[in-house]
Design an enzyme around this catalytic site. Sequence first.
Site: not given
Ligand code: MIG
Length: 745
Positions: A372, A375, A451
């Site tokens: 995650d 980017e 998200d």
């Molecule tokens: O939103 O790790 O897209 O699936 O649960 C903050 C916490 C960071 C974004 C991800 C989401 C995940 C969350 N992360």
Amino acid sequence: MITPINNGYFMKNDDLFLHINFYKDNIVRFTYSKTIDLRNSSYALIRSPVKIDSKHTNNTITTNSFKIKIHKKTLKVSICDKLGNIISSDKDIYTNQNKIIKSISWEKGFYGMGEKYGHINLKGTKTSNWNTDVLGKYGIHNSAIKEYHTSIPFYIGLDKDKCYGVYFDNTYKTFFDFGKNKEDELTFSAEGGDIDYYFIYDNNIQKVIEGYCFLTGTNTLPRKDFLGYHQSRYSYSNKDELMYVAKKMRKEKIPCDVLYLDIDYMKDYKVFTIDSEKFCEFRDMMISLKKMNYKLTVIIDPGIKVEENYHVYKQGKEQEFFIKDSLGEVYIGKVWGGDSVFPDFLRENVRKWWGELHKEFIDLGIEGIWNDMNEPADFSTKSKTIPIDTVHLDDKDDKKTHDEIHNIYGLLQSMATYEGIRNINPDKRSFILTRAAFAGSQRYSALWTGDNASTWENLQYSIPMYLNLGISGYSFIGSDVGGFLEDSNGELLTRWTQLGVFTPLFRNHSDKGTVNQEPWCFGEKYKNIIKKYIELRYKLVTYIYNLMKESSNTGKPVIRPLFYHYQNDENTYNINDQFLFGENILVCPVISPKTKKRMVYLPKGEWYCFWTKRKIKGKRYITVDTPLDIIPIYIKSGSIIPMNRVCQYIKKDYQILDIHFYLGTNNSYNLYLDDGLSFKYKKGIYSQIEFKIRQEKDRVIIKSKVLKNKYPIPKFNVHIHGLRNNKSSKFSLDKKEFSIILKTR
Ligand code: MIG
């Protein structure tokens, strides 16, 4: 003057070179540069130029697929088919802005560009590519946002009898205008780098997508068990919470294969650590999960917490593995753990180090890695990513600023994780799930669309997103079923689960602070329907696995727009709310609340309602009832579809496979079987059985034939649909090869 060189040609005007290189008969690359040397370090490409048959005159190159005409002064290009009809031509080239303008003439639609929010047909819109943590920067997904978590600068232009694809191989921020600014102009440009693009031509869209995947790769064949149902949540934050879900699934008899740990399992958000208070005796927990046939996937973000004695930080710092700022100091941003640094995945030794860090986790029995925030997201800047003037070093020790590397950061992380796990576990396929991606990421990881929110709009717009991702070479895709942000509800979760059955990645996930949305959370009525659909998924797993195999061979998408198979039916060019799941299954999800009916477009031919097995004539619109427990699904006549018996998790082998024959037209289907887990298939350890339907005047012949027998073949039960009076009939067979003759009149 066109001058031939190795695998192509070049041409030159007063201040520019145009390099023309071939990759296949119908794939040509155009690169404009200031020097005679051709840059040859693409991050997305897996191919090199080849020699093909071609001839040239002063200003024209002719191959077996097309003619390329080049204007001597401007180096503008026109591509024509063999008869001389123009397929695509340049209007203007601005090399100082890395910008090219092409005329739009016959194209009825433009598609591709990966993960974008909006209608599938991009004609009349513009967009740009800059990998963005959408939630961090803008909040909820909506059509005003152009930049999502991925950048795939590939599009196709389509009409009934022609199609082409353009892949702009540029990692900087890129811009595309598909006739928004001027109706008859298509523009693409980049904030840096070169005009360097590949043109793929074929009459048929399928071949164009194949061409793109020939260049950038196809998805790796996934583990079969990861095609089951995944249950996630931000977060199951201690052992009891996770084990509760694990047990409840089995108790409710809701099939499930994969469970997730989100960031709260770590110690102070330090990647590659586990909080031993919340997860005491982790190893024992892993053993219990394994006994229940679960696979665990854990999240790993790229940001590394700054903390002197933390091993990951220490190792990386000592070896200078982190991205630096413009002054040469290690760049420090902010993510979950507070002050954090970012690995410079551009270098091979950094990727190798990162890959090896997974060893402890893999040895513990963790089987999936979820990347995650790659980017990469950074809370400390206004841009919500690291500054564009931060500095990466490549393998030759050349400096590259972040503006060039940003869009491939996620790709490079996937590469590191994939290769690392492959080295740790050379005989087992991995599962990597990524949020950020670039062209080529499909070779390493599955992708979820980030998200989204628990809204009907986000459910609806996930469909064109999948379709354009599929066109852009990405097959192993899905969204957070039920929606991530905000509270879901029973109806929305039910409809979303019905859609999720038909996405290769089938994962329910939700945000911290929202109501729980596991299948049982909204009461019996919803739970029962959701269960029925998760069971349907488990029945389809062999069919889906076969689609993934096909996709890994050639790049065929699994979720396909209708025009993928019905290119000469213009009615299909703007359908956003239906798709083909493979060639045989037409899926028409319900995308709004309290919907009692929906309209469905059936392409030409005959279709069976999956639920009633009634045959319906196509090439028309119909209206169908959509009570809560029904998602309209149609099976194309002539289809042959393998179905599994339901079980609570995906098994390595099935004793019996039900093969459904939907009579109507001659057809054949190749069933592929392997262990679903290792790489032995690459050494020929798999089986292949061909099934056939042959329609004759008053009878039909159904046959099977073993083409390859290197992996155990189950028993087949044969189901035949579409006999006299719409009847179905069933045979249990003990033979791998059979031939059945049935009277149809
Ligand atoms: O939103 O790790 O897209 O699936 O649960 C903050 C916490 C960071 C974004 C991800 C989401 C995940 C969350 N992360």
